[in-house]
Design a protein around this motif. Structure first.
Motif, PDB file in Angstrom:
ATOM      1  N   PHE A  77     -15.320   1.397   4.853  1.00  0.00           N
ATOM      2  CA  PHE A  77     -15.774   0.307   5.388  1.00  0.00           C
ATOM      3  C   PHE A  77     -16.529  -0.047   6.062  1.00  0.00           C
ATOM      4  O   PHE A  77     -16.237  -0.793   7.328  1.00  0.00           O
ATOM      5  CB  PHE A  77     -14.375  -1.069   4.592  1.00  0.00           C
ATOM      6  N   GLY A  78     -16.605   1.801   7.286  1.00  0.00           N
ATOM      7  CA  GLY A  78     -17.313   0.900   8.377  1.00  0.00           C
ATOM      8  C   GLY A  78     -16.460   1.513   9.794  1.00  0.00           C
ATOM      9  O   GLY A  78     -16.451   1.631  10.786  1.00  0.00           O
ATOM     10  N   TYR A  79     -14.485   1.503   9.260  1.00  0.00           N
ATOM     11  CA  TYR A  79     -13.621   2.361   9.703  1.00  0.00           C
ATOM     12  C   TYR A  79     -13.406   3.473   9.726  1.00  0.00           C
ATOM     13  O   TYR A  79     -12.835   4.222   8.926  1.00  0.00           O
ATOM     14  CB  TYR A  79     -12.710   0.520   9.754  1.00  0.00           C
ATOM     15  N   GLU A  80     -12.967   4.366  10.971  1.00  0.00           N
ATOM     16  CA  GLU A  80     -12.232   5.779  11.004  1.00  0.00           C
ATOM     17  C   GLU A  80     -11.169   5.365  10.404  1.00  0.00           C
ATOM     18  O   GLU A  80      -9.529   4.574  10.939  1.00  0.00           O
ATOM     19  CB  GLU A  80     -12.776   6.770  11.882  1.00  0.00           C
ATOM     20  N   SER A  81     -10.728   6.103   9.457  1.00  0.00           N
ATOM     21  CA  SER A  81      -9.060   5.806   8.684  1.00  0.00           C
ATOM     22  C   SER A  81      -8.388   7.890   9.271  1.00  0.00           C
ATOM     23  O   SER A  81      -9.018   8.551   8.778  1.00  0.00           O
ATOM     24  CB  SER A  81      -8.765   6.252   7.394  1.00  0.00           C
ATOM     25  N   GLN A  82      -8.064   7.176   9.960  1.00  0.00           N
ATOM     26  CA  GLN A  82      -6.760   8.447  10.754  1.00  0.00           C
ATOM     27  C   GLN A  82      -5.724   8.565  10.158  1.00  0.00           C
ATOM     28  O   GLN A  82      -4.686   9.134  10.750  1.00  0.00           O
ATOM     29  CB  GLN A  82      -6.524   8.219  12.164  1.00  0.00           C
ATOM     30  N   GLY A  83      -5.521   8.800   8.914  1.00  0.00           N
ATOM     31  CA  GLY A  83      -4.317   8.823   7.745  1.00  0.00           C
ATOM     32  C   GLY A  83      -4.333   8.234   7.449  1.00  0.00           C
ATOM     33  O   GLY A  83      -4.691   7.724   6.627  1.00  0.00           O
ATOM     34  N   MET A  84      -3.042   8.124   6.308  1.00  0.00           N
ATOM     35  CA  MET A  84      -1.843   6.920   4.799  1.00  0.00           C
ATOM     36  C   MET A  84      -1.197   6.922   5.481  1.00  0.00           C
ATOM     37  O   MET A  84      -0.042   8.441   5.882  1.00  0.00           O
ATOM     38  CB  MET A  84      -2.437   8.454   4.304  1.00  0.00           C
ATOM     39  N   ILE A  85      -0.937   6.010   4.652  1.00  0.00           N
ATOM     40  CA  ILE A  85       0.925   5.874   4.783  1.00  0.00           C
ATOM     41  C   ILE A  85       1.266   5.729   2.849  1.00  0.00           C
ATOM     42  O   ILE A  85       0.047   5.349   2.480  1.00  0.00           O
ATOM     43  CB  ILE A  85       1.175   4.583   4.934  1.00  0.00           C
ATOM     44  N   LEU A  86       2.058   6.222   2.934  1.00  0.00           N
ATOM     45  CA  LEU A  86       2.990   6.197   1.954  1.00  0.00           C
ATOM     46  C   LEU A  86       2.961   4.933   0.777  1.00  0.00           C
ATOM     47  O   LEU A  86       3.609   4.650   1.308  1.00  0.00           O
ATOM     48  CB  LEU A  86       3.663   7.710   1.768  1.00  0.00           C
ATOM     49  N   ALA A  87       2.865   4.939  -0.600  1.00  0.00           N
ATOM     50  CA  ALA A  87       3.249   3.937  -1.319  1.00  0.00           C
ATOM     51  C   ALA A  87       3.157   4.321  -2.688  1.00  0.00           C
ATOM     52  O   ALA A  87       2.819   5.443  -3.369  1.00  0.00           O
ATOM     53  CB  ALA A  87       1.903   3.151  -1.124  1.00  0.00           C
ATOM     54  N   SER A  88       4.024   4.195  -3.521  1.00  0.00           N
ATOM     55  CA  SER A  88       4.460   4.142  -4.570  1.00  0.00           C
ATOM     56  C   SER A  88       2.305   3.587  -5.042  1.00  0.00           C
ATOM     57  O   SER A  88       1.728   2.647  -5.055  1.00  0.00           O
ATOM     58  CB  SER A  88       4.917   2.669  -5.543  1.00  0.00           C
ATOM     59  N   CYS A  89       2.399   4.480  -6.597  1.00  0.00           N
ATOM     60  CA  CYS A  89       0.483   5.035  -7.385  1.00  0.00           C
ATOM     61  C   CYS A  89       0.578   3.054  -8.567  1.00  0.00           C
ATOM     62  O   CYS A  89      -0.136   3.151  -9.289  1.00  0.00           O
ATOM     63  CB  CYS A  89       0.383   5.456  -7.935  1.00  0.00           C
ATOM     64  N   ASP A  90       1.855   2.253  -8.777  1.00  0.00           N
ATOM     65  CA  ASP A  90       2.031   1.231  -9.169  1.00  0.00           C
ATOM     66  C   ASP A  90       0.790  -0.018  -8.857  1.00  0.00           C
ATOM     67  O   ASP A  90       0.649  -0.428  -8.066  1.00  0.00           O
ATOM     68  CB  ASP A  90       2.980   0.513  -8.961  1.00  0.00           C
ATOM     69  N   GLU A  91      -0.457   0.404 -10.108  1.00  0.00           N
ATOM     70  CA  GLU A  91      -1.630  -0.982 -10.147  1.00  0.00           C
ATOM     71  C   GLU A  91      -1.126  -1.700  -9.393  1.00  0.00           C
ATOM     72  O   GLU A  91      -2.038  -3.001  -8.745  1.00  0.00           O
ATOM     73  CB  GLU A  91      -2.777  -0.011 -10.645  1.00  0.00           C
ATOM     74  N   LYS A  92      -0.753  -2.395 -10.164  1.00  0.00           N
ATOM     75  CA  LYS A  92      -0.233  -4.044 -10.137  1.00  0.00           C
ATOM     76  C   LYS A  92       0.554  -4.045  -9.196  1.00  0.00           C
ATOM     77  O   LYS A  92       0.509  -5.092  -9.176  1.00  0.00           O
ATOM     78  CB  LYS A  92       0.607  -4.386 -11.983  1.00  0.00           C
ATOM     79  N   ASN A  93       1.221  -3.330  -8.443  1.00  0.00           N
ATOM     80  CA  ASN A  93       2.668  -3.696  -8.181  1.00  0.00           C
ATOM     81  C   ASN A  93       2.802  -2.935  -7.137  1.00  0.00           C
ATOM     82  O   ASN A  93       4.110  -2.420  -6.679  1.00  0.00           O
ATOM     83  CB  ASN A  93       3.346  -4.616  -8.346  1.00  0.00           C
ATOM     84  N   PRO A  94       1.951  -1.992  -6.881  1.00  0.00           N
ATOM     85  CA  PRO A  94       2.432  -0.960  -5.136  1.00  0.00           C
ATOM     86  C   PRO A  94       2.773  -1.281  -4.193  1.00  0.00           C
ATOM     87  O   PRO A  94       3.314  -2.550  -3.900  1.00  0.00           O
ATOM     88  CB  PRO A  94       0.470  -0.393  -4.336  1.00  0.00           C
ATOM     89  N   THR A  95       4.230  -0.230  -3.776  1.00  0.00           N
ATOM     90  CA  THR A  95       4.710  -1.059  -2.777  1.00  0.00           C
ATOM     91  C   THR A  95       4.979   0.606  -1.745  1.00  0.00           C
ATOM     92  O   THR A  95       4.855   1.042  -2.058  1.00  0.00           O
ATOM     93  CB  THR A  95       6.492  -0.626  -3.651  1.00  0.00           C
ATOM     94  N   ILE A  96       4.857  -0.576  -0.388  1.00  0.00           N
ATOM     95  CA  ILE A  96       5.442   0.974   0.694  1.00  0.00           C
ATOM     96  C   ILE A  96       6.035   1.637   0.573  1.00  0.00           C
ATOM     97  O   ILE A  96       7.507   0.494   0.804  1.00  0.00           O
ATOM     98  CB  ILE A  96       5.072  -0.045   1.858  1.00  0.00           C
ATOM     99  N   ILE A  97       6.573   2.935   1.086  1.00  0.00           N
ATOM    100  CA  ILE A  97       7.927   3.624   1.667  1.00  0.00           C
ATOM    101  C   ILE A  97       7.919   3.496   2.312  1.00  0.00           C
ATOM    102  O   ILE A  97       7.100   3.863   3.383  1.00  0.00           O
ATOM    103  CB  ILE A  97       6.789   4.780   1.070  1.00  0.00           C
ATOM    104  N   THR A  98       9.427   2.415   2.806  1.00  0.00           N
ATOM    105  CA  THR A  98       9.385   2.355   3.999  1.00  0.00           C
ATOM    106  C   THR A  98      11.473   3.240   4.667  1.00  0.00           C
ATOM    107  O   THR A  98      11.526   4.115   3.675  1.00  0.00           O
ATOM    108  CB  THR A  98      10.152   0.976   4.184  1.00  0.00           C
ATOM    109  N   ILE A  99      11.378   3.460   5.625  1.00  0.00           N
ATOM    110  CA  ILE A  99      11.963   4.117   6.670  1.00  0.00           C
ATOM    111  C   ILE A  99      13.829   2.816   5.435  1.00  0.00           C
ATOM    112  O   ILE A  99      14.496   1.748   6.378  1.00  0.00           O
ATOM    113  CB  ILE A  99      12.379   4.388   7.875  1.00  0.00           C
ATOM    114  N   ASP A 100      15.051   3.438   5.747  1.00  0.00           N
ATOM    115  CA  ASP A 100      15.976   2.733   5.283  1.00  0.00           C
ATOM    116  C   ASP A 100      16.988   2.506   6.701  1.00  0.00           C
ATOM    117  O   ASP A 100      16.839   1.020   6.412  1.00  0.00           O
ATOM    118  CB  ASP A 100      16.625   3.599   4.558  1.00  0.00           C
ATOM    119  N   LYS A 101      16.584   3.440   7.070  1.00  0.00           N
ATOM    120  CA  LYS A 101      17.386   3.276   8.771  1.00  0.00           C
ATOM    121  C   LYS A 101      16.385   2.221  10.236  1.00  0.00           C
ATOM    122  O   LYS A 101      16.054   4.038  10.386  1.00  0.00           O
ATOM    123  CB  LYS A 101      18.730   3.691   9.334  1.00  0.00           C
TER     124      LYS A 101
END
Length: 112
Positions: A77-101
Motif C-alpha cells: 500500500f505504498g509503504y515499505e514493510s521491513q519484516g513481519m510480526i508473528l500471529a496465529s493464522c485464524d482468519e476470524k480472530n488472529p492473535t499476535i504472538i507476544t512475549i510472556d514476561k
C-alpha cells in the motif's frame, strides 16, 4: 497453507527477534492495514500488518512481539514493510504472538 517439513538448517535461516511496538497507526485508505514501528534492539523497523480489523493501534503500543527480522522488504500500500510480526493464522480472530514476561532487556534478543 503448506505443512511441508523443512530441515533444521532451513529453520535456522529465519531470524526471529523480540521487538517492542513503539508506534502504531492505521494506514489511510485501507481498512485492513496497520503501520507499526517496532524496536528490535539495533534498529527500528516499519512493519505493515493486516490486523487493523482485529486490533486498535493504541492497543499495540508497548506490546512485545516476535518479529521475522530477515524477511526481505516489500511495498504494501505504498509503504515499505521491513519484516513481519508473528500471529496465529485464524482468519476470524488472529492473535499476535507476544512475549510472556516482557522486559526492555529482551528487545532485540533472538528467539530460538
Amino acid at each position: 497453507m503448506s505443512t511441508e517439513t523443512i530441515t533444521r538448517a532451513d529453520f535456522e535461516k529465519v531470524v526471529l527477534k523480540v521487538g517492542k511496538v513503539i508506534h502504531a497507526e492505521r494506514v489511510q485508505g485501507s481498512r485492513k492495514l496497520l503501520r507499526l514501528i517496532v524496536d528490535i534492539g539495533d534498529e527500528r523497523r516499519q512493519i505493515i500488518t493486516g490486523l487493523a480489523e482485529f486490533y486498535k493501534p493504541e492497543d499495540l503500543i508497548n506490546k512485545y512481539v516476535v518479529v521475522v527480522a530477515n524477511l526481505e522488504s516489500r511495498k504494501i500500500f505504498g509503504y515499505e514493510s521491513q519484516g513481519m510480526i508473528l500471529a496465529s493464522c485464524d482468519e476470524k480472530n488472529p492473535t499476535i504472538i507476544t512475549i510472556d514476561k516482557p522486559q526492555d532487556e529482551q528487545i532485540g534478543k533472538r528467539v530460538c
